[in-house]
Design an enzyme around this catalytic site. Structure first.
Site, PDB file in Angstrom:
ATOM      1  N   LYS A  91       0.828  -1.209   0.000  1.00 40.35           N
ATOM      2  CA  LYS A  91       0.000   0.000   0.000  1.00 40.35           C
ATOM      3  C   LYS A  91       0.869   1.269   0.000  1.00 40.35           C
ATOM      4  CE  LYS A  91      -3.618  -2.532  -0.239  1.00 40.35           C
ATOM      5  NZ  LYS A  91      -4.527  -3.127   0.709  1.00 40.35           N
TER       6      LYS A  91
HETATM    7  C1  LIG Z   1      -5.511  -4.235   1.088  1.00 47.37           C
HETATM    8  C2  LIG Z   1      -6.974  -4.040   1.183  1.00 47.37           C
HETATM    9  C3  LIG Z   1      -7.709  -4.362   2.334  1.00 47.37           C
HETATM   10  C4  LIG Z   1      -7.127  -5.115   3.483  1.00 47.37           C
HETATM   11  O1  LIG Z   1      -6.034  -4.514   4.061  1.00 47.37           O
HETATM   12  P1  LIG Z   1      -5.198  -5.318   5.165  1.00 47.37           P
HETATM   13  O2  LIG Z   1      -4.407  -4.246   5.846  1.00 47.37           O
HETATM   14  O3  LIG Z   1      -4.341  -6.295   4.424  1.00 47.37           O
HETATM   15  O4  LIG Z   1      -6.172  -5.986   6.064  1.00 47.37           O
HETATM   16  C5  LIG Z   1      -9.043  -4.034   2.388  1.00 47.37           C
HETATM   17  N1  LIG Z   1      -9.659  -3.442   1.348  1.00 47.37           N
HETATM   18  C6  LIG Z   1      -9.000  -3.149   0.214  1.00 47.37           C
HETATM   19  C7  LIG Z   1      -9.739  -2.472  -0.899  1.00 47.37           C
HETATM   20  C8  LIG Z   1      -7.650  -3.451   0.086  1.00 47.37           C
HETATM   21  O5  LIG Z   1      -7.008  -3.194  -1.057  1.00 47.37           O
END
Ligand SMILES: *Cc1c(COP(=O)(O)O)cnc(C)c1O
Length: 384
Positions: free
Chosen positions: A184
Site C-alpha cells: 500500500k
Molecule cells: C488491502 C486491502 C484491504 C485489506 O487490508 P489489510 O491491511 O491487508 O487488512 C481491504 N480493502 C481493500 C480495498 C484493500 O485493497
C-alpha cells in the site's frame, strides 16, 4: 538482462530502519508510546478526527462495523469490485453484504445502484475508493441520510486522496479505514488505521481492538494509580498495532507527500505514453482533487491484439510484473454461491475484470524501470 520489475515494492529508507531498531531497543515492542505518537500524527494529517491504530485494515473494518452496531439480520451495501476483506467483516458479525455494481468509468461503487439496493434491513454502506480515486461521496451521503444508514469508508487505497478539497477520512461518515499492508502507499508490513470524527466509535474501537479491556495497555501501565486493575466490558479482539510497526509508520507518514509526488509523476508519464494505444486509461479526479495512485489500472479495448491474460504474459516475458484488481466478489465461489450472484447482474464490474491490468507503479521505481514498463506496453501493443 535487467532484473524483473515487480508489481509493487515498498519504499523503506534508513529512517524507517533506524526507527524500528530504536523501537526494538525500547522496553515496549507492543502497543505503547510510539503507537500513540503515530496515531496523533495520523489524526493530524487527516484533520478533525481521532485515529485508532490496528494490525490490519481488515481489523479496522471489522471494528468499525462492530462499533456502529452491525449484527445478525442486518444488510450492508458494498461494491462487488473490491478485495474480499471489505465484505468478509460483515459476515464476521453475522450480517449480509449486498453487492452492487461499480461505475464503468471510475470502478467505484455506483451511487444510483446503492439506492436501488436499500431494504428495511439495510444498516450501512461500505464504500471503497478504488485505486486511490475518491468515490462521489456527496450523493452517497445524501442517500445514507435519506435512509438513516451509516457509512464506512474502505480507504485502503486512498492515502492521500481528497474529495472536493477535503482529505478522505475527514468527511461526514462514521469511520474511514486505511491499510499499511506491504503493497500500500504507506507501509508498516501489516497494519491499519481507523479514523473517525465520532468519539463513541473511537472509544468502542479502542476497547474492542484489545480484548474488550476498558483502557489501553499503555495507559494502564503508565497511569499513576491502579496500574494492575482493568475491566473486561466485552469479548473483544486482538487487533492492536505494535510499536515496532508504528515506528516504521511515522517516517512513512512524514514522507507521504514526497512518495505521492513520485507516484503521481509516474501516472502522468503513463498517461502520456499510453494515450494513443488501444487502452482505456484510469479515470482522473475532478480538477483540484488528489488521486493517491495506489493503482494504475488500464483496460484493454476490443481492438487490442490480445486478451487480458495474454497481455499479462507478454509483460512478464518482458520482465514486468502486472496484477489484476480485482477478481470481483460476485465471481468468487464463496460469495457467488452464498448469495447466488450472476455475472450479468454486475455488467460493469464483470466487463472491467475481463479487460483490467494493473501496471507497476511504486515510488521507488527508477526512471529506467519506468521506461522499461512503458516500452513493454508499447511493443506489446504494436508501437515500437
Ligand atoms: C488491502 C486491502 C484491504 C485489506 O487490508 P489489510 O491491511 O491487508 O487488512 C481491504 N480493502 C481493500 C480495498 C484493500 O485493497
Amino acid at each position: 538482462m535487467t532484473s524483473f520489475i515487480p508489481f509493487a515494492r515498498p519504499d523503506i529508507g534508513q529512517e524507517e530502519i533506524d526507527a524500528v531498531v530504536e523501537a526494538m531497543r525500547s522496553d515496549w515492542l507492543t502497543t505503547g508510546p510510539v503507537t500513540q505518537r503515530f496515531e496523533h500524527a495520523f489524526a493530524e494529517t487527516i484533520g478533525g478526527v481521532e485515529a485508532v491504530a490496528v494490525n490490519s485494515a481488515t481489523a479496522g473494518l471489522h471494528l468499525a462495523a462492530e462499533a456502529i452496531g452491525i449484527g445478525p439480520g442486518d444488510e450492508v451495501i458494498t461494491t462487488t469490485h473490491t478485495f474480499t476483506a471489505t465484505a468478509e467483516v460483515v459476515r464476521y458479525l453475522g450480517a449480509d453484504p449486498v453487492f452492487v455494481d461499480c461505475d464503468a468509468t471510475t470502478l467505484n461503487i455506483d451511487p444510483a445502484r446503492i439506492e436501488a439496493a436499500v431494504t428495511p434491513r439495510t444498516k450501512a454502506i461500505i464504500v471503497v475508493h478504488f485505486g486511490g480515486l475518491a468515490c462521489d461521496m456527496d450523493p452517497i451521503i445524501t442517500i445514507a441520510r435519506r435512509h438513516g444508514l451509516q457509512i464506512i469508508e474502505d480507504a485502503a487505497h486512498a492515502l492521500p486522496t481528497t474529495y472536493k478539497g477535503s482529505m478522505i477520512g475527514s468527511l461526514d461518515t462514521a469511520a474511514t479505514i486505511y491499510s499499511f499492508y506491504a503493497t500500500k502507499t504507506l507501509v508498516t508490513g501489516e497494519g491499519g488505521m481507523l479514523v473517525t470524527r465520532d468519539p463513541a466509535i473511537a472509544k468502542r474501537a479502542r476497547t474492542m481492538r484489545l480484548h474488550g479491556i476498558d483502557r489501553d495497555v499503555f495507559d494502564r501501565f503508565t497511569s499513576s494509580q491502579s496500574k494492575w486493575r482493568y475491566e473486561i466490558v466485552a469479548p473483544g479482539f486482538k487487533y492492536n498495532m505494535t510499536d515496532v510497526a508504528a515506528a516504521m509508520g511515522l517516517p512513512q507518514l512524514r514522507k507521504m507527500h514526497l512518495l505521492h509526488e513520485k507516484r503521481s509523476a509516474l501516472a502522468t508519464a503513463y498517461d502520456e505514453a499510453f494515450a494513443d494505444l488501444p487502452l482505456q486509461l484510469p479515470a482522473h479526479p475532478q480538477p483540484g482533487d488528489v488521486h493517491a495512485w495506489h493503482l494504475y489500472v488500464v483496460r484493454l479495448r476490443d481492438e487490442t491484439p490480445m486478451d487480458r491474460d495474454g497481455f499479462i504474459e507478454g509483460m512478464a516475458a518482458r520482465g514486468v510484473g502486472c496484477s489484476v484488481h480485482y477478481i470481483p466478489l460476485h465471481l468468487q465461489p464463496y460469495w457467488r454461491d452464498k448469495y447466488e450472484l450472476r455475472p450479468e447482474d454486475f455488467p460493469a464490474s464483470t466487463d472491467a475484470f475481463s479487460r483490467a491490468v494493473s501496471i507497476p507503479l511504486f515510488s521507488r521505481m527508477t526512471t529506467g524501470e519506468r521506461d522499461t514498463v512503458i516500452e513493454s506496453v508499447q511493443s506489446l501493443l504494436g508501437r515500437d
